[in-house]
Design an enzyme around this catalytic site. Structure first.
Site, short mmCIF file in Angstrom:
data_model
loop_
_atom_site.label_atom_id
_atom_site.label_comp_id
_atom_site.label_asym_id
_atom_site.label_seq_id
_atom_site.Cartn_x
_atom_site.Cartn_y
_atom_site.Cartn_z
N ASN A 11 12.03 -112.72 116.03
CA ASN A 11 12.55 -113.78 116.33
C ASN A 11 13.27 -114.01 116.92
OD1 ASN A 11 14.57 -115.76 114.47
ND2 ASN A 11 15.78 -114.05 113.84
N TRP A 12 12.62 -115.08 117.84
CA TRP A 12 13.81 -115.80 119.12
C TRP A 12 15.19 -116.29 118.65
CZ3 TRP A 12 9.26 -118.03 122.30
CH2 TRP A 12 8.11 -116.51 122.37
N LYS A 13 15.70 -116.45 118.09
CA LYS A 13 16.22 -117.52 117.18
C LYS A 13 16.83 -118.53 118.00
CE LYS A 13 18.64 -113.34 116.29
NZ LYS A 13 19.61 -112.29 115.97
N HIS A 68 18.02 -115.62 106.61
CA HIS A 68 18.11 -114.58 107.54
C HIS A 68 20.30 -114.73 107.39
CE1 HIS A 68 19.64 -113.46 111.49
NE2 HIS A 68 17.79 -112.41 111.75
N GLU A 86 21.96 -115.17 109.95
CA GLU A 86 22.61 -115.82 110.42
C GLU A 86 23.15 -116.92 109.93
OE1 GLU A 86 20.86 -114.98 114.20
OE2 GLU A 86 21.70 -113.31 114.28
N GLU A 142 17.70 -106.47 106.43
CA GLU A 142 18.28 -106.17 107.84
C GLU A 142 19.96 -106.67 108.40
OE1 GLU A 142 16.14 -108.62 110.90
OE2 GLU A 142 17.15 -109.97 109.91
N GLY A 163 22.05 -107.55 115.68
CA GLY A 163 22.88 -108.19 116.90
C GLY A 163 23.32 -107.11 118.09
N SER A 216 18.33 -104.61 115.57
CA SER A 216 19.29 -103.99 116.51
C SER A 216 17.55 -102.83 116.89
CB SER A 216 20.12 -102.77 116.97
OG SER A 216 21.07 -103.93 116.61
C1 PEP Z 1 17.51 -110.48 114.09
O1 PEP Z 1 17.59 -111.22 114.34
O2 PEP Z 1 16.08 -110.08 112.74
C2 PEP Z 1 17.14 -109.10 114.41
C3 PEP Z 1 17.23 -107.97 113.97
O3 PEP Z 1 18.23 -109.11 115.72
P1 PEP Z 1 17.95 -108.03 116.65
O4 PEP Z 1 17.01 -107.55 116.73
O5 PEP Z 1 18.59 -108.39 117.95
O6 PEP Z 1 19.35 -107.09 115.73
#
Ligand code: PEP
Length: 250
Positions: free
Chosen positions: A8-10, A94, A96, A165, A171, A210
């Site tokens: 997931n590049w956001k 997600h 976010e 998640e 993040g 992470s």
């Molecule tokens: C995500 O945004 O789905 C995610 C897991 O981000 P990160 O790996 O940076 O924690």
């Protein structure tokens, strides 16, 4: 079950940067055929990425979508726009989207139903905040998110993946321990089993939060951890490749 490692590049990478990444990444993974790999770039890069991935073993994902096919929904992206670009997966709910953009369970449910109807495989993201964990509400929150997210599509679970998640791990550089992940993944598996009346054997439960090339090995060893949804570490083709390698070795 085939594991899935998804990026997931956001809101990162322009079209040019996306193509540069794929130039490096695709040759590295071209012989991998025992795990599924997916990349979800930005919306503006989807069309170029779609062409680039056309004859590859890497699937294309979108980071979000609206549930209606068309209409007066300024700024939204419809499932038809995604299927036209041969998008295989869509990330729904997600954290976010939930916490920055205020998406609620009922909207997320509509998006899930729409994705399944359009043949785009949704990844339903669920997870508790730090406060909810500290209050001992983790499993209640995850159960609510899953039951409402999957309402009306319980029989379609074979076309769906789930990503656990924890919000406090996304993040932040602080991942869930393998034991913390396993506790929730085991719970999700039994919930899916109940909801689908045992028809969930193709539904993968990914861990996200992470994940990097150092902690992937321990996390993927846990039963019911069927792959990863990776944010930050997926932005580097070498790190993302290393994570995939750890999954291959299980
Ligand atoms: C995500 O945004 O789905 C995610 C897991 O981000 P990160 O790996 O940076 O924690």
């Amino acid at each position: 079950m085939r594991y899935l490692v998804a990026a997931n590049w956001k809101m990162n990478k322009t079209v040019a940067e996306t193509l540069e990444y794929l130039e490096i990444f695709l040759p590295k993974v071209e012989d991998i055929n025992v795990v599924d790999i997916m990349i979800a770039p930005s919306f503006t890069a989807l069309a170029s990425a779609s062409l680039k991935l056309e004859h590859s073993n890497v699937k294309l994902g979108a980071q979000n979508m609206y549930y209606m096919d068309k209409g007066a929904f300024t700024g939204e992206i419809s499932p038809l726009m995604l299927t036209e670009l041969e998008v295989d997966y869509v990330i729904i709910g997600h954290s976010e989207r939930r916490h920055i953009f205020g998406e609620k369970d009922d909207l997320i449910n509509k998006k899930m139903i729409s994705a399944v109807e359009h043949g785009i495989r949704p990844i339903l993201c669920v997870g508790e905040t730090l406060e909810e964990r500290e209050l001992g509400k983790t499993l209640n929150v995850v159960e609510r998110q899953i039951r409402t997210g999957l309402a009306g599509i319980e029989k379609d679970l074979i076309y769906i993946d789930i990503a656990y998640e924890p919000v406090w791990a996304i993040g932040t550089g602080v991942n869930a321990t393998p034991q913390q992940a396993q506790e929730v993944h085991r719970f999700i598996r039994s919930l899916l089993n109940e909801i689908s009346k045992g028809n969930d054997e193709k539904t993968r439960i990914l861990y996200g939060g992470s994940v990097n090339d150092k902690n992937a090995k321990e996390l993927i060893k846990e039963p019911n951890v069927d792959g990863f949804l990776v944010g930050t570490a997926s932005l580097d083709p070498n790190k993302f490749f290393n994570i995939i390698t750890e999954v291959l070795e299980v």
